[in-house]
Design a protein around this motif. Structure first.
Motif, mmCIF file in Angstrom:
data_model
loop_
_atom_site.group_PDB
_atom_site.id
_atom_site.type_symbol
_atom_site.label_atom_id
_atom_site.label_comp_id
_atom_site.label_asym_id
_atom_site.label_seq_id
_atom_site.Cartn_x
_atom_site.Cartn_y
_atom_site.Cartn_z
ATOM 1 N N ALA A 1 -68.207 18.548 83.463
ATOM 2 C CA ALA A 1 -67.946 18.302 82.148
ATOM 3 C C ALA A 1 -66.817 19.165 81.481
ATOM 4 O O ALA A 1 -66.992 20.283 81.232
ATOM 5 C CB ALA A 1 -69.043 18.169 81.210
ATOM 6 N N LEU A 2 -65.835 18.453 81.210
ATOM 7 C CA LEU A 2 -64.749 19.361 80.587
ATOM 8 C C LEU A 2 -64.911 19.424 79.020
ATOM 9 O O LEU A 2 -64.786 18.310 78.081
ATOM 10 C CB LEU A 2 -63.071 18.771 80.871
ATOM 11 C CG LEU A 2 -62.765 18.886 82.432
ATOM 12 C CD1 LEU A 2 -61.539 18.153 82.285
ATOM 13 C CD2 LEU A 2 -62.800 20.237 82.898
ATOM 14 N N CYS A 3 -64.634 20.643 78.309
ATOM 15 C CA CYS A 3 -64.916 20.672 76.998
ATOM 16 C C CYS A 3 -63.579 20.159 75.837
ATOM 17 O O CYS A 3 -62.626 20.490 76.657
ATOM 18 C CB CYS A 3 -65.133 22.132 76.866
ATOM 19 S SG CYS A 3 -65.321 22.346 74.785
ATOM 20 N N VAL A 4 -63.864 19.401 75.256
ATOM 21 C CA VAL A 4 -62.989 18.973 74.476
ATOM 22 C C VAL A 4 -62.781 19.518 72.837
ATOM 23 O O VAL A 4 -61.811 19.535 72.249
ATOM 24 C CB VAL A 4 -62.465 17.478 74.212
ATOM 25 C CG1 VAL A 4 -62.297 16.691 75.526
ATOM 26 C CG2 VAL A 4 -63.930 16.678 73.705
ATOM 27 N N CYS A 5 -63.883 20.019 72.498
ATOM 28 C CA CYS A 5 -64.010 20.616 71.091
ATOM 29 C C CYS A 5 -63.806 22.144 71.197
ATOM 30 O O CYS A 5 -63.548 22.650 70.148
ATOM 31 C CB CYS A 5 -65.614 20.425 70.742
ATOM 32 S SG CYS A 5 -66.551 21.368 71.432
ATOM 33 N N ARG A 6 -63.328 22.757 72.358
ATOM 34 C CA ARG A 6 -63.177 24.124 72.392
ATOM 35 C C ARG A 6 -64.163 25.062 71.828
ATOM 36 O O ARG A 6 -63.870 26.146 71.433
ATOM 37 C CB ARG A 6 -61.922 24.572 71.663
ATOM 38 C CG ARG A 6 -60.701 23.788 72.682
ATOM 39 C CD ARG A 6 -59.464 24.526 72.206
ATOM 40 N NE ARG A 6 -58.354 23.980 73.333
ATOM 41 C CZ ARG A 6 -57.529 24.658 74.115
ATOM 42 N NH1 ARG A 6 -57.911 25.981 74.014
ATOM 43 N NH2 ARG A 6 -56.674 24.218 74.841
ATOM 44 N N ARG A 7 -65.484 24.813 71.655
ATOM 45 C CA ARG A 7 -66.641 25.529 71.134
ATOM 46 C C ARG A 7 -67.275 26.225 72.181
ATOM 47 O O ARG A 7 -68.049 27.142 72.120
ATOM 48 C CB ARG A 7 -67.505 24.692 70.327
ATOM 49 C CG ARG A 7 -66.998 24.361 68.890
ATOM 50 C CD ARG A 7 -67.996 23.491 68.244
ATOM 51 N NE ARG A 7 -67.409 22.780 67.478
ATOM 52 C CZ ARG A 7 -67.649 21.516 67.012
ATOM 53 N NH1 ARG A 7 -68.456 21.020 68.028
ATOM 54 N NH2 ARG A 7 -67.018 20.747 66.247
#
Length: 69
Positions: free
Chosen positions: A44-50
């Motif tokens: 799962a690649l983070c797209v929100c950068r949190r």
């Protein structure tokens, strides 16, 4: 490498309110040139950068409540 023919297609799943799911293994080139690798069957690649483990998603996006209009 990006210009070499792929040995096998990779499936990427876009979700409406979460991470991008990619069938692994994967190699992710970050904007600073570092490379992150995972040999998991799906990542799962983070797209929100949190995420604290960026580029991998740690579900930090769930902590924030969405506003209703």
């Amino acid at each position: 490498m990006p210009n070499e023919p792929a040995e096998q297609w990779r499936r990427v799943t876009l979700t409406s309110d979460g991470p991008i799911l990619v069938e692994g293994p994967v190699e992710v080139v970050l904007d600073d040139g570092r490379i992150a690798r995972s040999d998991r069957f799906t990542v799962a690649l983070c797209v929100c950068r949190r995420s604290r483990v960026y580029p991998w998603c740690d579900t930090s996006h769930r902590a924030r409540q969405r506003r209703t209009a």
